[in-house]
Write a protein that holds these residues in place. Structure first.
Motif, PDB file in Angstrom:
ATOM      1  N   ALA A  92       3.422  -5.359 -12.494  1.00  0.00           N
ATOM      2  CA  ALA A  92       2.839  -5.659 -13.803  1.00  0.00           C
ATOM      3  C   ALA A  92       3.864  -6.177 -14.794  1.00  0.00           C
ATOM      4  CB  ALA A  92       2.174  -4.399 -14.368  1.00  0.00           C
ATOM      5  N   SER A  93       5.023  -6.610 -14.295  1.00  0.00           N
ATOM      6  CA  SER A  93       6.094  -7.034 -15.206  1.00  0.00           C
ATOM      7  C   SER A  93       5.720  -8.257 -16.038  1.00  0.00           C
ATOM      8  CB  SER A  93       7.369  -7.325 -14.413  1.00  0.00           C
ATOM      9  OG  SER A  93       7.156  -8.372 -13.474  1.00  0.00           O
ATOM     10  N   ARG A 145       9.977   3.321 -21.194  1.00  0.00           N
ATOM     11  CA  ARG A 145      11.043   3.743 -20.285  1.00  0.00           C
ATOM     12  C   ARG A 145      10.628   3.646 -18.826  1.00  0.00           C
ATOM     13  NH1 ARG A 145      13.645   8.843 -23.696  1.00  0.00           N
ATOM     14  NH2 ARG A 145      14.416   7.562 -25.433  1.00  0.00           N
ATOM     15  N   ALA A 146       9.360   3.861 -18.531  1.00  0.00           N
ATOM     16  CA  ALA A 146       8.896   3.697 -17.151  1.00  0.00           C
ATOM     17  C   ALA A 146       9.034   2.246 -16.711  1.00  0.00           C
ATOM     18  CB  ALA A 146       7.447   4.174 -17.024  1.00  0.00           C
ATOM     19  N   CYS A 147       8.702   1.332 -17.610  1.00  0.00           N
ATOM     20  CA  CYS A 147       8.856  -0.096 -17.296  1.00  0.00           C
ATOM     21  C   CYS A 147      10.328  -0.469 -17.163  1.00  0.00           C
ATOM     22  CB  CYS A 147       8.182  -0.947 -18.363  1.00  0.00           C
ATOM     23  SG  CYS A 147       6.383  -0.837 -18.372  1.00  0.00           S
ATOM     24  N   PHE A 205      12.262  -4.004 -16.188  1.00  0.00           N
ATOM     25  CA  PHE A 205      11.860  -4.978 -17.213  1.00  0.00           C
ATOM     26  C   PHE A 205      11.435  -4.258 -18.488  1.00  0.00           C
ATOM     27  CE2 PHE A 205       7.986  -3.716 -15.108  1.00  0.00           C
ATOM     28  CZ  PHE A 205       7.009  -3.720 -16.088  1.00  0.00           C
ATOM     29  N   ASP A 206      11.428  -5.012 -19.573  1.00  0.00           N
ATOM     30  CA  ASP A 206      10.897  -4.526 -20.842  1.00  0.00           C
ATOM     31  C   ASP A 206       9.470  -5.045 -20.981  1.00  0.00           C
ATOM     32  OD1 ASP A 206      13.165  -3.135 -21.968  1.00  0.00           O
ATOM     33  OD2 ASP A 206      14.119  -5.096 -22.214  1.00  0.00           O
ATOM     34  N   PRO A 207       8.499  -4.167 -21.172  1.00  0.00           N
ATOM     35  CA  PRO A 207       7.108  -4.625 -21.208  1.00  0.00           C
ATOM     36  C   PRO A 207       6.796  -5.417 -22.477  1.00  0.00           C
ATOM     37  CG  PRO A 207       7.219  -2.326 -21.832  1.00  0.00           C
ATOM     38  CD  PRO A 207       8.615  -2.722 -21.398  1.00  0.00           C
ATOM     39  N   VAL A 217      -2.508  -4.113 -19.078  1.00  0.00           N
ATOM     40  CA  VAL A 217      -2.388  -2.961 -18.187  1.00  0.00           C
ATOM     41  C   VAL A 217      -1.828  -1.792 -18.989  1.00  0.00           C
ATOM     42  CG1 VAL A 217      -2.089  -4.380 -16.132  1.00  0.00           C
ATOM     43  CG2 VAL A 217      -0.085  -3.654 -17.438  1.00  0.00           C
ATOM     44  N   ALA A 218      -1.993  -0.578 -18.448  1.00  0.00           N
ATOM     45  CA  ALA A 218      -1.570   0.598 -19.188  1.00  0.00           C
ATOM     46  C   ALA A 218      -1.298   1.739 -18.230  1.00  0.00           C
ATOM     47  CB  ALA A 218      -2.649   1.012 -20.196  1.00  0.00           C
TER      48      ALA A 218
END
Length: 289
Positions: free
Chosen positions: A182-183, A202-204, A209-211, A233-234
């Motif tokens: 989902a990047s 932080r999960a991304c 990557f930075d969402p 997305v979430a």
């Protein structure tokens, strides 16, 4: 003799930073707070505050007294809990704070169990973000609260509070097989400053990557509606995804959210707090988490 009520105001000042913020928290006027703190300085016999223009800071003696004030106030909480146990028969208001998902899914049945077991108790619920719970408990606005912790987000520690773990639930990703996949998508996240927002970011980042956060939404039902319509997305916890829209596919991730009961240190043995925690646990046992 130092007045515990004034010690409470000094502790609140050490937490909140300004007299105006303390006044708002305890429903006093700023002038009344200033007068009480000035009176405490006289009782202590040493300067506790440094005043520079409109700002106020604690002196070294002020910081020292806050440390002792915490111990004094904790003992008073223990005394209150012990007296309540001697009196028996719970009655009166019990002010409960909870984040929205818990308020919607967990607390309707929990409070029904609580009032059946203790008809004289009057539970009063307020939705609150976990980031604001520490201040609300410290100011006496709440007696007990449900808070949560996420992976990737260090728990907020407050020496004036105690917590009791209740349950853990998995985190899901909407409409993608993995976070890395989902990047390139737009993301739906909570408002900045919340634990939910920090967890998403932080999960991304852990996935490399930075969402790109396009929508800031705090209500998970709305988040799922936006995901179902293809707006992004979430990440959603299990309690928020018990009945997702048919257009939303959920991928379980190796992440979790943990829910805890929080209360003022020394207050955890109060019969009303124990009754509330027991009701929370009873409601949790029938949840599909």
């Amino acid at each position: 003799m130092l007045d515990p009520r004034k010690l409470h105001l000094l502790r609140e000042l050490s937490r909140r930073g300004t007299i105006a913020a303390v006044a708002e928290a305890v429903a006093f006027t700023p002038s009344a707070v200033s007068q009480q703190l000035s009176a405490l300085e006289k009782e202590a016999g040493v300067p506790l505050l440094e005043r520079t223009g409109r700002t106020v800071a604690l002196t070294p003696a002020g910081h020292l007294l806050v440390e002792h004030a915490q111990a004094v106030l904790e003992q008073l909480e223990r005394a209150s809990a012990a007296l309540a146990a001697v009196r028996g028969g719970l009655s009166g208001p019990l002010r409960i704070g909870a984040f929205p998902t818990a308020a919607r899914v967990l607390l309707p049945s929990a409070l029904a169990d609580l009032t059946r077991a203790h008809p004289g108790l009057v539970p009063m619920l307020a939705e609150i973000d976990p980031a604001d719970v520490s201040a609300a408990l410290g100011a006496g606005e709440l007696d007990v609260a449900l808070v949560h912790e996420y992976d990737f987000v260090p728990p907020v520690t407050d020496p004036s509070l105690e917590t009791e773990p209740l349950f853990s639930e998995p985190i899901y990703l909407t409409n993608r097989p993995s976070i890395a996949a989902a990047s390139g998508d737009p993301w739906i996240a909570a408002k900045p400053g919340t634990l939910c927002y920090t967890m998403t970011i932080r999960a991304c980042q852990a996935a490399g990557f930075d969402p790109l956060v396009r929508h800031h939404l705090d209500d998970f039902d709305t988040v799922l509606a936006f995901a179902a319509a293809g707006h992004g997305v979430a990440l959603v916890p299990r309690l928020a995804a018990l009945a997702p829209p048919p257009e939303v596919r959920l991928t379980r991730l190796p992440l979790s959210r943990r829910t805890l009961a929080a209360f003022r240190r020394g207050y955890g043995e109060h019969p009303a707090i124990r009754a509330a925690v027991a009701a929370f646990r009873s409601a949790i046992r029938v949840l599909p988490v």
